[in-house]
Enzyme design. Sequence first.
Site, short mmCIF file in Angstrom:
data_model
loop_
_atom_site.label_atom_id
_atom_site.label_comp_id
_atom_site.label_asym_id
_atom_site.label_seq_id
_atom_site.Cartn_x
_atom_site.Cartn_y
_atom_site.Cartn_z
N CYS A 61 1.46 0.42 -8.75
CA CYS A 61 2.87 0.76 -8.33
C CYS A 61 4.01 0.60 -9.32
O CYS A 61 4.82 1.18 -9.20
CB CYS A 61 3.31 -0.51 -7.21
N GLY B 149 0.94 -1.33 0.02
CA GLY B 149 -0.18 -0.02 -0.14
C GLY B 149 0.82 1.48 0.00
O GLY B 149 1.94 1.18 -0.40
N SER B 150 0.26 2.21 0.63
CA SER B 150 1.10 3.56 0.55
C SER B 150 2.37 3.70 1.24
O SER B 150 2.24 2.91 2.39
CB SER B 150 -0.05 4.80 0.98
N THR C 79 1.49 4.74 5.11
CA THR C 79 0.86 3.93 5.83
C THR C 79 2.00 2.99 6.33
O THR C 79 2.16 2.31 7.39
CB THR C 79 -0.17 3.05 5.41
N GLY C 80 2.92 2.65 5.27
CA GLY C 80 3.74 1.56 5.51
C GLY C 80 4.85 2.10 6.59
O GLY C 80 5.42 1.29 7.34
N GLU D 125 5.52 -3.53 1.03
CA GLU D 125 5.85 -3.09 -0.48
C GLU D 125 5.08 -1.72 -0.65
O GLU D 125 3.80 -1.83 -0.66
CB GLU D 125 5.08 -4.48 -1.40
#
Length: 264
Positions: A255, A198-199, A202-203, A221
């Site tokens: 991505c 995800g973003s 957030t990661g 990722e």
Amino acid sequence: ATGDTVWEGRAATPDDVAEAMAAARLAFPAWAKRPVEERAAIARAFAKAIEKHGDELARTISREMGKALWDARGEVQAMIGKVEISISAQAERAGAKEEKNAFGVTVLAHHPHGVLAVFGPFNFPGHLPNGHIVPALLAGNCVLFKPSEFTPGVAALMVEAWEEAGLPNGVLALLQGARETGAALLDAPGLNGVLFTGSAQTGSLIHRKFAGRPEVLLALELGGNNPLIVWPPVDVNAAANLIVHSAFATSGQRCSCARRLIVP
């Protein structure tokens, strides 16, 4: 888009998350001890179930996420293909190895981590969480799956396919919901790892949350800012087509999307 409701359900509460965790911890020992050949057979049965329901799954991806149907069908094929790729990778990279050396014997053994949280993104709601779930289950882990709140129907079909394949109870749980459900899952005691696509924002939050806890596996990722470099091509039209496709496929919500173009 019509504004019609395409899916309706209840978000998982912290109590639901705790119940799913308890069931996963209960199911983990037997699943971890199950021969890898049996786990692979269930994964192959899952691939057949996905193939059987492929049209419904592709249409659900397209309806919920918004991508073109040809693109959604390609995503379903990628989900099916991931199973054999993962089985081959498991055979190559895991298992037990024993080698004699001058000092005695060196033994390398691989063991499942335990209960892993998988967070799925909205842009590839089938393929990307599938890319975490299949290898995790093959390795003998249990999974708590929190899909994007924008694509709940896709996740439901995926979990139904695992049930059809004969996956034991408790090994895979589906936790629908938005940010609050995700936060409850990250706070769940007994979590052994987080697999997130995800973003970057957030990661980074997940990375900071588990800082100083090396016993918790993190696989993150995240989105990037991809440059596309173009040298003078043999076929200018083909290069232009590739550039446009790279930038605008799935309306740019992927991505692998090229965000910068560098040309001579």
